[in-house]
Design a protein around this motif. Structure first.
Motif, PDB file in Angstrom:
ATOM      1  N   ALA A  43      -5.275  -3.373  -0.383  1.00  0.00           N
ATOM      2  CA  ALA A  43      -6.706  -3.201  -0.663  1.00  0.00           C
ATOM      3  C   ALA A  43      -7.570  -3.310   0.586  1.00  0.00           C
ATOM      4  N   ARG A  44      -7.035  -3.835   1.673  1.00  0.00           N
ATOM      5  CA  ARG A  44      -7.847  -4.001   2.882  1.00  0.00           C
ATOM      6  C   ARG A  44      -8.173  -2.676   3.554  1.00  0.00           C
ATOM      7  N   GLN A  49      -6.000   1.674  -0.621  1.00  0.00           N
ATOM      8  CA  GLN A  49      -6.582   0.970  -1.769  1.00  0.00           C
ATOM      9  C   GLN A  49      -6.119   1.546  -3.099  1.00  0.00           C
ATOM     10  N   ALA A  52      -3.050  -0.252  -4.580  1.00  0.00           N
ATOM     11  CA  ALA A  52      -3.055  -1.680  -4.927  1.00  0.00           C
ATOM     12  C   ALA A  52      -2.860  -1.890  -6.421  1.00  0.00           C
ATOM     13  N   ILE A 232      -7.283  -8.166  -4.749  1.00  0.00           N
ATOM     14  CA  ILE A 232      -7.880  -6.868  -4.421  1.00  0.00           C
ATOM     15  C   ILE A 232      -9.393  -7.004  -4.314  1.00  0.00           C
ATOM     16  N   MET A 236     -11.634  -6.314  -0.891  1.00  0.00           N
ATOM     17  CA  MET A 236     -12.734  -5.352  -0.855  1.00  0.00           C
ATOM     18  C   MET A 236     -14.058  -6.003  -0.459  1.00  0.00           C
ATOM     19  N   SER A 354      -7.388   0.621 -12.263  1.00  0.00           N
ATOM     20  CA  SER A 354      -7.300   1.357 -11.003  1.00  0.00           C
ATOM     21  C   SER A 354      -8.049   2.680 -11.077  1.00  0.00           C
ATOM     22  N   PRO A 362     -15.405  -2.782  -7.415  1.00  0.00           N
ATOM     23  CA  PRO A 362     -14.330  -3.779  -7.392  1.00  0.00           C
ATOM     24  C   PRO A 362     -14.416  -4.830  -8.498  1.00  0.00           C
TER      25      PRO A 362
END
Length: 423
Positions: A43-44, A49, A52, A232, A236, A354, A362
């Motif tokens: 997620a970084r 992303q 994830a 996650i 974010m 997702s 998020p």
């Protein structure tokens, strides 16, 4: 290995299961690292992303596969050999992650872990059920759940002490998994009979208790929403690895300290009322979490701890309610069906979250948890009018359980035939 031996008489000493519980606790330390590391790392970066949430769904889907194939594989290879094989598969999955960030490879690795992990749990519960005597079997299983969940939390906390760059985290997880093999390998354990096969009977699960059946499905979505998407969400928001590790550890403690009083209350009053209360706590905590930022970290930890603990409580109380309603002759197919229902929900809900996260942001997982809790509470309130509560003398005592550890207790009994008609 000395553990491989012919089936013998059931042991009655707690020391006979200490080795396998120790093994699974050490394994939980490594699992706690990976459970946080994978979604947080994916997620970084904007480029990864999308993977994830899929990695979370992959674990649940792999667990579904593992639940189905565990019984036949145990009958073919035996508990001890399959236990070693499942540990090897966990090591392989972590080795793939240690090779570097590759979204599809990591999704496959998490699916492989899910299958191996569920086989681990089924074998573990089978050993505990076989080795423990009737008067302390429930306590032994609760102790196993507690040590495993605490191990997950400590593993997540340890991640905060490891460097973010490089592959140190998955390598440490591999070391823990390798060490976890030793206690069982060096201890003599009686080998239990082959477990019952997975048998799916959705009408049976619904007739037994609609509230319990829908509750297990709701718990699958709630557990994965809260536990797996929190890293996650933190990534974010630019939160450091050390901060998210601390948060995940506190959430693990919430699984124990929130679940126990709610479970004890469900032994005294109608469990369905406690389930409604639990859903109200989830909706309230989730709503508060929507407005709390990471700058107020202490408050955030408290809110997420309550949210995680109450989400897990839905699973354990619904499981107890299902057992209250079930005739013993239906126990195995009922447990099989609930296990599969939970796995399907735990696979589908992360996929939905997702898909919706790019639209709603998020915090989508929090909206999902609130929506599931409100809908389940409304359903349970409707059912309260249609069916009387189970008398206290007919209830089983509540036991701490975790939705992160599949409840396959019934499947660990020797293979069962067709259940008799329920009178």
């Amino acid at each position: 290995m000395s553990v491989i031996q012919e089936p013998g008489p059931r042991a009655a000493s707690p020391f006979s299961i200490a080795a396998i519980i120790l093994s699974m606790t050490i394994l939980a330390l490594g699992n706690g690292i990976i459970f946080t590391y994978v979604p947080y790392t994916l997620a970084r970066s904007p480029d990864t992303q999308w993977a994830a949430g899929l990695s979370i769904a992959a674990v649940a889907f792999g667990g579904l596969v593992g639940s189905v194939i565990a019984g036949p594989l145990i009958r073919r290879a035996g508990h001890a050999r399959l236990f070693a094989v499942s540990f090897a598969l966990v090591i392989i999955s972590e080795a793939v992650i240690a090779m570097g960030v590759s979204p599809w490879a990591w999704i496959f690795a998490r699916g492989l872990f899910g299958a191996a992990g569920n086989m681990n749990f089924i074998i573990t519960q089978s050993w505990i059920n076989h080795a423990a005597s009737n008067d302390w079997r429930g306590k032994a299983m609760s102790f196993f759940y507690m040590t495993y969940v605490i191990g997950l939390g400590l593993g997540a906390l340890l991640l905060g002490r490891l460097p973010e760059a490089g592959n140190i985290a998955p390598v440490v997880a591999i070391v823990f998994c390798s060490l976890a093999i030793l206690p069982v390998s060096l201890t003599r354990l009686p080998i239990p009979p082959a477990p019952a096969s997975v048998r799916i009977d959705l009408p049976l699960a619904w007739r037994n208790s609609p509230v319990a059946f829908v509750g297990i499905i709701a718990a699958g979505g709630l557990s994965t929403s809260v536990q797996s998407f929190t890293p996650i969400y933190a990534a974010m928001n630019g939160v450091s690895q050390d901060t998210i590790a601390t948060l995940m550890f506190v959430m693990a403690l919430g699984l124990l300290f929130v679940q126990y009083p709610l479970g004890a209350l469900s032994d005294r009053i109608d469990r369905r009322i406690v389930l409604v209360l639990t859903c109200a706590i989830i909706a309230t905590a989730g709503s508060i979490a929507l407005g709390v930022s990471f700058s107020s970290f202490v408050l955030l930890m408290i809110v997420f701890s309550v949210l995680a603990g109450s989400a897990e409580s839905v699973y354990s109380i619904a499981s107890a309610h299902a057992n209250d309603r079930a005739d013993p002759s239906y126990f195995v197919p009922l447990a099989s069906t609930l296990l599969i229902a939970w796995s399907i929900s735990a696979t589908c809900v992360p996929l939905a979250i997702s898909a919706l996260t790019p639209v709603f942001g998020p915090k989508t997982f929090l909206f999902s948890a609130i929506a599931v809790a409100v809908c389940y509470a409304a359903f349970t309130l409707l059912r309260l009018r249609e069916r009387p509560q189970v008398p206290p003398e007919d209830r089983e005592s509540f036991e701490i359980k975790s939705a992160q550890v599949p409840d396959a207790a019934a499947l660990t009994q020797p293979g069962a035939g067709t259940p008799a008609e329920n009178p």
